[in-house]
Design a protein around this motif. Sequence first.
Motif: not given
Length: 161
Positions: A51, A85-87
Amino acid sequence: MPSFDIVSKVPWNEVDNAVNQAKKEIAQRFDFKDTQTEVEKTAEGLVVRSSSEDRAKAALVVLQEKQIKRKVSLKFLDVGEPQPTGKGGSRILAKVKEGIEGEPARKIVNAIKESKLKVQSSIQDAQVRVSGKSKDDLQKVIALVRGMDLPVEVSFVNFRD
């Protein structure tokens, strides 16, 4: 005529074991809790996702430590830059290099030629074949190549008399 091959072969079973051990350690460590950190082996290489970029780098360090403990050289890995990443997370791709390609192979062949030993060396596929009349000369070539600073991990196989 005696000969042998200089190759760069990845011990895939040990890489798999290192990935599995890294997964277990990441799952147990408190600093990776609730970070969605994962390590996996894909067709393109070893992928570390998390994350945050810091956790991805820390997970990569865990993976590298496990590889060292399993006696897998870090020269097999070509670690890329962290990619978002996209998140909002981060992804690091570590490509696994197998075989002696291009420049390192030419460097080995040139060093063997400059040593003036009575052997012939040639690049075949992703390996270097060395042949000569004397086993002693071949052993000197092995010592020479072991002493070189190469960007790939090399091993010596297919010794034929």
